[in-house]
Design an enzyme around this catalytic site. Structure first.
Site, PDB file in Angstrom:
ATOM      1  N   HIS A  85      -2.008  -5.635  -5.643  1.00 49.08           N
ATOM      2  CA  HIS A  85      -0.565  -5.570  -5.882  1.00 49.08           C
ATOM      3  C   HIS A  85       0.010  -4.513  -4.951  1.00 49.08           C
ATOM      4  O   HIS A  85      -0.408  -3.353  -4.970  1.00 49.08           O
ATOM      5  CB  HIS A  85      -0.255  -5.211  -7.337  1.00 49.08           C
ATOM      6  CG  HIS A  85       1.225  -5.194  -7.624  1.00 49.08           C
ATOM      7  ND1 HIS A  85       1.923  -6.321  -8.032  1.00 49.08           N
ATOM      8  CD2 HIS A  85       2.140  -4.206  -7.520  1.00 49.08           C
ATOM      9  CE1 HIS A  85       3.191  -6.011  -8.190  1.00 49.08           C
ATOM     10  NE2 HIS A  85       3.353  -4.734  -7.882  1.00 49.08           N
ATOM     11  N   CYS A  86       0.960  -4.921  -4.122  1.00 48.18           N
ATOM     12  CA  CYS A  86       1.509  -4.036  -3.091  1.00 48.18           C
ATOM     13  C   CYS A  86       2.858  -3.473  -3.540  1.00 48.18           C
ATOM     14  O   CYS A  86       3.825  -4.232  -3.684  1.00 48.18           O
ATOM     15  CB  CYS A  86       1.662  -4.809  -1.779  1.00 48.18           C
ATOM     16  SG  CYS A  86       2.345  -3.819  -0.438  1.00 48.18           S
ATOM     17  N   PRO A  87       2.961  -2.162  -3.769  1.00 49.33           N
ATOM     18  CA  PRO A  87       4.256  -1.583  -4.169  1.00 49.33           C
ATOM     19  C   PRO A  87       5.295  -1.628  -3.061  1.00 49.33           C
ATOM     20  O   PRO A  87       6.494  -1.540  -3.331  1.00 49.33           O
ATOM     21  CB  PRO A  87       3.882  -0.134  -4.524  1.00 49.33           C
ATOM     22  CG  PRO A  87       2.617   0.138  -3.774  1.00 49.33           C
ATOM     23  CD  PRO A  87       1.883  -1.168  -3.710  1.00 49.33           C
TER      24      PRO A  87
END
Length: 270
Positions: free
Chosen positions: A131-133
């Site tokens: 999951h890429c912020p």
């Protein structure tokens, strides 16, 4: 296929776009080669640079809003049991066989191999990578190749912007006057250099993992993943060779039945 642009991550996306165009504007307002070419009517490079920035922004929104491969129902997972014989199932270690049939403890849906539940997105994601912020979205089966493409374009924009910023520094006799004259451009150059390094490391790591046909999650947590626990440190049941891994990642579209790849690898070893 795409999420609501005003949903989760709206502030992150807005900040990214504002920062991108503010830096672009600064490069045009200072005495850089872009401004000099614009003033002399040589518009090829300025137009190309703006177009490349626009492409990077569009790719950013595409990756950020795209469905990464959410598993929304069990019906779509019936295909993962097709084409697998009982003899092949018997060759798989018990831990892997049970994983193929297990349900997610959060969304209660069947999890195909290589999928994982994302606590932030509240969905299971096919071929989950991370999951890429930065994009406020998961990177998974459906948007991973676009994420890598975005990183490549973004790196090109950042390096080109860094070169443009370097051409805009003015010579003055003292450090105080130099910082006063070039302070804003220096801050932009430092930011571009830092972002270039981060994106370069991200792009390099993703290309390396793609060439091995593994994901960030599998690489970091293989000791906790049921279907990889029994594998050796250098063993990857999904690795089909560098060329085939890269070809499958960038050129093959559609959902891959990873159970069949895993079973075929297991039968080849037997």
């Amino acid at each position: 296929m795409f999420k609501n642009v005003f949903g989760s991550g709206f502030l992150v996306r807005t900040a990214h776009v504002i920062l991108t165009w503010v830096i672009t504007l600064i490069l045009f307002l200072h005495d850089t080669e872009l401004r000099k070419q614009e003033e002399t009517g040589q518009l090829v490079q300025p137009v190309l640079f703006v177009l490349l920035v626009l492409v990077s922004v569009l790719l950013y929104f595409g990756v950020s809003l795209m469905d990464p491969g959410f598993i929304l129902s069990d019906d779509s997972d019936l295909q993962f049991t097709l084409g697998v014989t009982e003899e092949q199932q018997d060759m798989i270690p018990p831990t892997t066989k049970s994983l193929r049939q297990r349900r997610c403890g959060h969304c209660l849906l069947q999890q195909p191999m290589r999928s994982k539940h994302c606590q932030t997105c509240q969905h299971c994601v096919r071929r989950y990578d991370h999951h890429c912020p930065w994009i406020e979205n998961c990177v998974g089966e459906k948007n991973h190749r676009w994420f890598v493409l975005y990183l490549a374009v973004q790196l090109l924009v950042l390096l080109w912007g860094l070169h443009i910023a370097w051409t805009g520094f003015s010579y003055v006799p003292t450090w105080q006057l130099w910082l006063h004259t070039n302070g804003v451009l220096l801050a932009v150059a430092v930011l571009l250099a830092l972002l270039s390094l981060i994106v370069l490391l991200l792009l390099g790591s993703h290309l390396y993992l793609v060439s091995l046909n593994t994901t960030t999650w599998e690489f970091m947590s293989r000791h906790r993943i049921s279907y990889l626990k029994h594998c050796g440190a250098d063993e990857n049941p999904f690795d089909r060779g560098t060329f085939h891994n890269l070809w499958g990642f960038f050129c093959v579209w559609g959902t891959v039945v990873w159970e069949q790849v895993y079973f075929r690898e297991g039968s080849d070893q037997v």
